[in-house]
Write a protein that holds these residues in place. Structure first.
Motif: not given
Length: 181
Positions: A136, A148, A150-151
């Motif tokens: 991310g 993907k 995000p964290t």
């Protein structure tokens, strides 16, 4: 052997999952309709990914060594080193080129390598990128990806076991895997 549960900070990947991710990446490239003439994989993380995709598509594979994760036992990104030469199985880099790595973390490697390839190989018509994981906080968007994150977790890849094994430990390691004491 079971893996620990995934969390916001850690993503654990088995060999079976790893191979499936590569197959999914190859399929998403195919489904996009984009045709490429050559693959360049970034060593070391992108080598397995590039090798499998090169076999599936039956196109020449180039290998470009890069290194930035040397600090803190390979867990912190430092200065990026890019090899002076590319090893490629046939010809040189030209036409449509797919640049492959295991992940785009910060994006610094992809940006520098993209600029390096364009400067060194002006016959490249189009350059697209493909990764298994897109974190991310990346400053660049890959053209193709499977997951993907995000964290921005640390991805524990199945081959990392070999990072801590040395030749004198192999006999015990092999015996442990076969159940022999």
């Amino acid at each position: 052997m079971s893996l620990p549960p995934n969390s916001d900070t850690d993503e654990w990947v088995s060999w079976e999952q790893y191979n499936r991710l590569i197959e999914q990446l190859a399929l998403s490239i195919h489904e996009s309709g984009w045709k490429f003439d050559k693959i360049v994989c970034l060593a070391r993380g992108g080598m397995r990914v590039g090798d499998v995709i090169s076999r599936i598509y039956d196109v020449p594979l180039g290998i470009l060594a890069t290194s930035s994760y040397r600090e803190a036992a390979g867990t912190e990104q430092g200065d990026l080193d890019i090899a002076q030469y590319i090893t490629i199985t046939r010809g040189t880099l030209d036409g449509n080129v797919l640049l492959v790595d295991d992940m785009v973390d910060t994006g610094k490697t992809f940006m520098r390598v993209r600029d390096h390839l364009r400067a060194q190989f002006p016959a490249i018509t189009e350059l697209k990128t493909a990764v298994l994981w897109w974190k991310g906080h990346a400053q660049v968007d890959p053209d193709y990806y499977v997951s993907k994150l995000p964290t921005n977790p640390w991805i524990h890849q199945p081959f990392e076991d070999y990072d801590s094994i040395r030749p004198h430990q192999l006999d015990a390691w092999i015996r442990k895997g076969t159940g022999q004491a």
